[in-house]
Design a protein around this motif. Structure first.
Motif, PDB file in Angstrom:
ATOM      1  N   ARG A  66      14.720 -42.877  -0.838  1.00  0.00           N
ATOM      2  CA  ARG A  66      15.258 -43.172   0.542  1.00  0.00           C
ATOM      3  C   ARG A  66      16.600 -42.644   0.438  1.00  0.00           C
TER       4      ARG A  66
ATOM      5  N   GLU B  84      19.464 -43.342   1.820  1.00  0.00           N
ATOM      6  CA  GLU B  84      20.578 -44.372   1.534  1.00  0.00           C
ATOM      7  C   GLU B  84      20.589 -44.656   0.137  1.00  0.00           C
ATOM      8  N   THR B  85      19.314 -44.869  -0.506  1.00  0.00           N
ATOM      9  CA  THR B  85      19.424 -45.197  -1.648  1.00  0.00           C
ATOM     10  C   THR B  85      20.132 -44.002  -2.632  1.00  0.00           C
TER      11      THR B  85
ATOM     12  N   ARG C  66      22.169 -41.640  -1.590  1.00  0.00           N
ATOM     13  CA  ARG C  66      23.453 -41.779  -1.496  1.00  0.00           C
ATOM     14  C   ARG C  66      24.377 -43.035  -2.280  1.00  0.00           C
ATOM     15  N   GLU C  67      23.500 -44.245  -2.104  1.00  0.00           N
ATOM     16  CA  GLU C  67      24.391 -45.346  -2.923  1.00  0.00           C
ATOM     17  C   GLU C  67      24.203 -45.140  -4.456  1.00  0.00           C
TER      18      GLU C  67
ATOM     19  N   GLU D  24      28.184 -43.904  -4.044  1.00  0.00           N
ATOM     20  CA  GLU D  24      28.951 -44.847  -4.017  1.00  0.00           C
ATOM     21  C   GLU D  24      28.997 -45.559  -5.442  1.00  0.00           C
TER      22      GLU D  24
ATOM     23  N   GLY E 269      19.172 -49.768  -4.155  1.00  0.00           N
ATOM     24  CA  GLY E 269      18.162 -50.161  -3.395  1.00  0.00           C
ATOM     25  C   GLY E 269      17.802 -51.606  -3.297  1.00  0.00           C
TER      26      GLY E 269
ATOM     27  N   GLY F  20      18.830 -35.135   7.596  1.00  0.00           N
ATOM     28  CA  GLY F  20      19.835 -36.380   7.093  1.00  0.00           C
ATOM     29  C   GLY F  20      20.651 -35.629   6.128  1.00  0.00           C
TER      30      GLY F  20
ATOM     31  N   GLN G 272      18.796 -36.211   2.664  1.00  0.00           N
ATOM     32  CA  GLN G 272      17.479 -35.936   2.465  1.00  0.00           C
ATOM     33  C   GLN G 272      17.364 -34.369   1.792  1.00  0.00           C
TER      34      GLN G 272
END
Ligand code: HEM
Length: 490
Positions: free
Chosen positions: A94, A96-97, A99-100, A104, A378, A422, A425
């Motif tokens: 995913r 966002e995951t 990136r996390e 982050e 996630g 994205g 992605q």
């Protein structure tokens, strides 16, 4: 019928009677007017259903070709988690995951044992393999060499170096195109970084590097176990002779440069001279060990990756007449008397083809890490030691993220629609603190080499379609034989 569906059907038939068929190779096909190159058929059964035979076969096949490690689940669902052989494997898909995990919470990650086992024996404490304070200091010290200003300064050097090498390599009827691209990118890098002084242009050296990289990039079955890294891996014994010879050559060149600098003699204004002049955080120049490690790293990380992207790009173009014609028309219209740094802006479709080739065949396909402390990624609480496996292969072909994920569709990267993709992605150059330091150099080099080749030559596949296999990079398993036709005088 879609490729995924066709492959799934083939798999289901197999599953009814036998275990996953790792040897199955689909034919290339056209789907909705788009070319779909043959690609790996992933194992479909959920990892939780595997018994020890499945695990052994999976490890054996993933060792032969790590692309077999990417499961159907990783391509269809988000954030695959698997437990097996006493370890937890987490594949964030995913965006966002991703990136996390890699941006982050990158402070919770370290390079995985398997990555270290493959790369460290040769690259030691180079930027690709160093960690912690050592990596931070070196990255800070080396970053200025890759600023836009410096890289733009290499642009015409790349172009001037490439011309004669392209003529030498492609003035023939048939060729192993993959090998020619490795040769070309090595020569260009060698010219730009070391002013051609590394080996005096000897191709014997190049062959050694190629052999070394292909053997280095294959995980040993013991790498998948928890055995410590100091226990010798049977498949790696005997490879270190090549590394030692390369290190000696690199050291000799650096030492002779340093002597010339100390004597006040003129030295080339290249990347090596810059490396020799930079100072670390303690205001001291790099030690000879550091110089060797970084130079070997730049050679290893800097030429094979770009050559693989070009190899697959020209293969894809050889199958898609419309895309090839459009690219050739664009490159023919280019005013090559303009500075090379301006070429990319004039070649949007060509650049889109390069990006799409790297989507389908990300040259460095895996970002392999493990957790050095417990972390939540996630929806999963993961313990220390969990493997966090950034699979660019899975991300770039994820069924829920891409339309026609296995097809060659360069238009998706054209400037007017590019922002629909994205940020997390599509990551051919990685992300986070370890993002590729040479990305700008590689993008520039790729566009210059593509334009120069496409203006002069047309390539037609005459052998088998390439079967992608991951070593350090994704490469064709066998020589990619192409017929060469001359188009113009360049
Ligand atoms: C198409 C060409 C290239 C691709 C696709 C590529 C891809 C990547 C990727 C994915 C990473 C991250 C690895 C990780 O996080 O585990 C990386 C790191 C790196 N790349 Fe590239 N690369 C390319 C060209 C180059 C070039 C031309 C150079 C140098 C001249 C270079 C030098 C490096 C170095 C030193 C690192 C380590 C950075 C760090 O950890 O701080 N690469 N590359």
């Amino acid at each position: 019928m879609s490729v995924a569906h066709k492959q799934a059907t083939a798999q289901e038939t197999n599953m009814a009677t036998a275990r996953h068929d790792y040897r199955f190779r689909p034919e290339p096909l056209w789907e909705n007017g788009r070319f779909v190159p043959p690609t790996i058929v992933p194992i479909e059964t959920a990892v939780s259903d595997w018994d020890w035979i499945d695990w052994l076969r999976y490890m054996r096949e993933s060792s032969r070709n790590p692309l077999h490690g990417v499961t159907h689940m990783a391509l269809t669902e988000f954030d695959e988690i698997a437990t097996g052989m006493g370890a937890i494997f987490f594949t964030p898909t995913r965006p966002e995951t991703v990136r996390e995990a890699f941006v982050e919470k990158s402070g919770s990650l370290r390079h995985s044992k398997i990555r270290n086992a493959i790369l460290k024996p040769a690259l030691r404490e180079g930027l690709l393999t160093a960690e912690g304070e050592r990596w931070r200091q070196d990255r800070r010290a080396l970053a200025p060499l890759f600023t836009p200003r410096h890289v733009n300064g290499y642009a015409d050097g790349i172009r001037n170096s490439a011309g004669p090498h392209i003529a030498r390599l492609l003035e023939t009827d048939t060729i192993d195109f993959g090998a020619a691209m490795v040769d070309l990118t090595y020569q260009v890098l060698s010219d730009v970084m070391f002013s051609g002084e590394l080996d005096g242009g000897r191709t014997a050296n190049l062959r050694e590097i190629d052999r070394f990289l292909s053997s280095m990039g294959r995980p040993d079955p013991l790498d998948f176990t928890r055995l410590p890294e100091w226990i010798p891996r049977p498949t790696r014994i005997g490879r270190m002779g090549i590394v030692k010879r390369m290190r000696r050559q690199v050291r000799e060149l650096a030492e002779s440069r340093l002597t010339r600098i100390a004597d006040g003699a003129a030295v080339p204004d290249d990347l090596l001279s810059l490396i020799l002049s930079i100072k670390g955080d303690d205001d001291r120049p790099f030690t000879m060990e550091q110089i060797e490690d970084q130079m070997i790293t730049f050679i290893a990380a800097g030429h094979e990756t770009t050559s693989r992207a070009l190899t697959f790009l020209f293969y894809l173009l050889s199958q898609d007449d419309a895309a090839r014609t459009r690219l050739e028309t664009e490159c023919d219209a280019l005013d090559i008397t303009r500075p090379a740094i301006e070429w990319a802006a004039a070649l949007p479709f060509t650049y889109a083809c390069f990006e799409e080739a790297m989507r389908l065949y990300p040259p460095a396909p895996f970002l392999s890490r493990e957790l050095k402390q417990p972390e939540t990624l996630g929806e999963h609480d993961l313990p220390t030691g969990s493997v966090v496996f950034g699979s660019l292969w899975a991300l770039h072909r994820h069924r829920a993220l891409w339309d026609q994920p296995d097809a060659f569709v360069p238009e998706r990267f054209l400037p007017d629609v590019r922002d629909r993709i994205g940020r997390f992605q599509y990551l051919p150059f990685g992300l986070g603190p370890h993002i590729c330091i040479g990305a700008r150099f590689a993008q520039l080099e790729a566009i210059v080499l593509t334009a120069l080749i496409a203006r002069q030559f047309r390539l037609t596949l005459i052998g088998d379609h390439p079967w992608p296999i991951a070593r350090v990079t994704i490469r064709p398993e066998k020589p990619l034989m192409m017929q060469i036709e001359r188009r113009s005088q360049g």
